[in-house]
Enzyme design. Structure first.
Site, PDB file in Angstrom:
ATOM      1  N   GLY A 141       0.845  -1.243   0.055  1.00  0.00           N
ATOM      2  CA  GLY A 141       0.088   0.069  -0.049  1.00  0.00           C
ATOM      3  C   GLY A 141       0.746   1.354   0.211  1.00  0.00           C
TER       4      GLY A 141
ATOM      5  CB  SER B  93       1.935  -4.950   6.235  1.00  0.00           C
ATOM      6  OG  SER B  93       2.687  -4.879   7.741  1.00  0.00           O
TER       7      SER B  93
ATOM      8  CB  ILE C 132      10.023   3.600   0.611  1.00  0.00           C
ATOM      9  CG1 ILE C 132      11.422   3.983   0.716  1.00  0.00           C
ATOM     10  CG2 ILE C 132       9.482   4.352  -0.589  1.00  0.00           C
ATOM     11  CD1 ILE C 132      12.221   3.220  -0.505  1.00  0.00           C
TER      12      ILE C 132
ATOM     13  CB  VAL D  67      11.899   9.110  -0.191  1.00  0.00           C
ATOM     14  CG1 VAL D  67      12.532   9.469   1.119  1.00  0.00           C
ATOM     15  CG2 VAL D  67      12.290   7.508  -0.342  1.00  0.00           C
TER      16      VAL D  67
ATOM     17  CE  LYS E 255      11.114  18.381 -10.872  1.00  0.00           C
ATOM     18  NZ  LYS E 255      11.448  16.764 -10.534  1.00  0.00           N
TER      19      LYS E 255
ATOM     20  N   PRO F  95      14.669  21.744 -17.684  1.00  0.00           N
ATOM     21  CG  PRO F  95      14.167  23.406 -19.273  1.00  0.00           C
ATOM     22  CD  PRO F  95      15.373  22.560 -18.740  1.00  0.00           C
TER      23      PRO F  95
ATOM     24  CG  LEU G 128      10.262   1.411  -4.754  1.00  0.00           C
ATOM     25  CD1 LEU G 128      10.411   1.648  -3.344  1.00  0.00           C
ATOM     26  CD2 LEU G 128      11.723   1.873  -5.675  1.00  0.00           C
TER      27      LEU G 128
ATOM     28  N   GLY H 278      10.503   7.573 -10.426  1.00  0.00           N
ATOM     29  CA  GLY H 278       9.908   6.726  -9.576  1.00  0.00           C
ATOM     30  C   GLY H 278       8.547   6.200 -10.077  1.00  0.00           C
TER      31      GLY H 278
END
Ligand SMILES: Cc1cc2nc3c(=O)[nH]c(=O)nc-3n(C[C@H](O)[C@H](O)[C@H](O)COP(=O)(O)OP(=O)(O)OC[C@H]3O[C@@H](n4cnc5c(N)ncnc54)[C@H](O)[C@@H]3O)c2cc1C
Length: 508
Positions: free
Chosen positions: A14, A43, A49, A51, A82, A104, A339, A351
């Site tokens: 999750g 769980s 993670i 990040v 961004k 950019p 991941l 990612g």
């Protein structure tokens, strides 16, 4: 084997991967009545993670396709906007000053008979200047800390393409809320094992029951709990060319009078680089480094020295990273996503983007409860191609560096030899402009010739060219481009003003 109708998909994990994938599949299959039962098991004892706070611009299309209101997303995840990444210190200092260049998301619009890059190269031979500064609007937005969205921009639209900086934990929660509302079944349990027959998972075993399913999606992070049950020797490492395999992340408060930047910064240190990502309420930073050269303590000390002001530091977390990807992402009836499928250091914030690509590809391949081997082969070939494409782009940032102050940087230049064909391309790009055909592999992870040019020319890998075009033509073109940029810049709000308006209830 006959194709049978897909009835159940079970995701384990999750984090952002699990919830992005569950939400996407739910929107795909169940928008008009429940076609496929989608279940996610996570769980409560094993955290995510936490990040992964910067994105590329294409993530907007994911959120838009999910029917998510952009202003709500931004508010709920403490997000900022961004426009790109400012790279500092990736080359030796120039005239005693830290070298920096900007990458950019912007796609350049041609403004004359010569392409903008060739025009800049020719003018640069007479009057040296910065490539991004001369040719793109995003540079002005970055320099003046302006918002890429204008007051009248529609949802997910702006003056230039933009991504987000968002709180990873809040984002996973936000997606969970949306996915559950879209009908995803949420099970809180620890998966302890999986039963396998004929290279197919028949059920996962948890401390809260057993769950069978047509398809299982492994979103368990670096663990790859399910995919590892199906196939041994299924990992290809990229650590020879990309040796940064650890990170230490530090969250800190803003110093007084500091406002969030509308760009990510990546600053090279002795054995890797530091990210700085500004959210509305805090900054996320982290040192991605080569764990064979620095201990955890040395890396954290170097990062703390770089950041200064210990008072502002909220918390530090150490992370091991597995750099590489599966040889086969899809084995039997299990697909490794996020991941669990692979990871390339987060230098270009890819990612979440790879999750987006993976799930969209799954949507075109998951045509029944028991897809055939050619379907799996096609998915695996494409995912491998996407990772190879991205790997080459990340290696480019290292192999172009002329730094030699540490062994890490001396070795960085040699990374080119691990990427087939890159040395030849670099030689070509010394004599001609980098073009689409030079980088088109059929597997574009997202980074096109435009992106290559920002890195190549930002890192001083500029060709000598002499097109039979007059200096006047070139100068007039670049002047016109400059005027267009100045005009567009004048319509953009300060980044902070945009965020203030958004958080005071105005929509974007
Ligand atoms: C240092 C670093 C920086 C990064 N920066 C960026 C960035 O700037 N931009 C970007 O796009 N990406 C970034 N990433 C990648 C990004 O963090 C991940 O792609 C993203 O968070 C998805 O993670 P995940 O969901 O695959 O795994 P995780 O977040 O690790 O989630 C795994 C899930 O599996 C569950 N789980 C594990 N074992 C079990 C079990 N036995 N039973 C039940 N559940 C289980 C856990 O509870 C958890 O819910 C970064 C990654 C690292 C390491």
């Amino acid at each position: 084997m006959t194709n049978s109708k897909l009835k159940t998909i079970t995701l384990v994990g999750g984090g952002s991967t699990g919830w992005m994938t569950a939400l996407y599949l739910s929107r795909l299959y169940n928008q008009q009545g429940q076609q496929v039962h989608i279940r996610l098991i996570e769980s409560k004892d094993i955290g995510i993670i936490g990040v992964g706070e910067a994105t590329v611009h294409s993530i907007r299309f994911f959120f838009a396709a999910m029917g998510i209101d952009e202003a709500e997303l931004l508010r709920e995840t403490n997000a900022t906007l961004k426009t790109g990444i400012l790279f500092n210190n990736w080359m030796k200092p120039v005239n005693g000053e830290t070298h920096s260049y900007f990458h950019p998301f912007e796609q350049q619009k041609p403004c004359g008979p010569v392409d903008n890059a060739s025009a800049w190269i020719m003018q640069n031979q007479r009057i040296p200047s910065d490539f991004a500064q001369q040719t793109c609007l995003s540079f002005n937005l970055m320099r003046d800390n302006l918002s890429p969205k204008q007051l009248n921009s529609a949802q997910y639209q702006g003056a230039v393409p933009y991504g987000y900086h968002l709180d990873a934990v809040l984002m996973a929660r936000f997606l969970r809320k949306k996915a559950i509302a879209a009908g995803v079944e949420h099970i809180v349990a620890n998966v302890t094992d999986a039963d396998v027959e004929n290279q197919q998972i028949t059920q996962v075993i948890t401390d809260n029951g057993h769950f069978s399913s047509d398809i299982f999606i492994d979103c368990t992070g670096f663990k790859g709990l399910l995919i590892d049950k199906l196939k041994a020797d299924n990992w290809q490492s990229f650590e020879a060319e990309l040796p940064c395999n650890r990170a230490v992340a530090i969250q800190r408060e803003y110093s007084e009078n500091t406002t969030p930047r509308s760009y990510t910064t990546s600053t090279a240190l002795t054995n890797g680089w530091v990210w700085e990502i500004d959210l509305t309420n805090r900054q996320g930073t982290g040192y991605v480094y080569d764990g064979n050269r620095l201990t955890r303590e040395q890396a954290e000390a170097e990062l703390r020295r770089y950041l200064g002001d210990e008072q502002k530091i909220l918390k530090a977390t150490h992370l091991d990273m597995k750099i590489g990807c599966r040889k086969e992402f899809w084995v039997g009836n299990c697909i490794a996503m996020g991941l669990a499928g692979g990871f390339i250091e987060p230098l270009e914030s890819t990612g979440l983007h790879l999750i987006n690509l993976g799930v969209r590809l799954l949507a075109t391949h998951l045509t029944s409860a028991n897809p055939s081997q050619p379907i799996r082969d096609s998915y695996n070939r494409t995912m491998n191609g996407l990772y190879d494409d991205l790997r080459q782009f990340i290696v480019l940032h290292y192999c172009l560096s002329n730094r030699d102050d540490t062994e890490f940087w001396q070795q960085a230049q040699a990374s080119v030899k691990y990427t087939q064909g890159l040395a030849e391309k670099l030689a070509l790009w010394k004599v001609k402009v980098c073009e689409h055909v030079d980088v088109a592999t059929g597997f574009s992870s997202i980074f096109s010739d435009e992106n290559y040019r920002y890195v190549l020319y930002g890192m001083q890998h500029v060709p000598s060219i002499n097109l039979p075009v007059t200096e006047q033509t070139i100068d007039a073109m670049l002047k016109q481009l400059n005027m267009q940029k100045t005009q567009a810049t004048s319509q953009c709000l300060a980044h902070q003003s945009f965020l203030d308006k958004l958080h005071h209830g105005q929509n974007c």
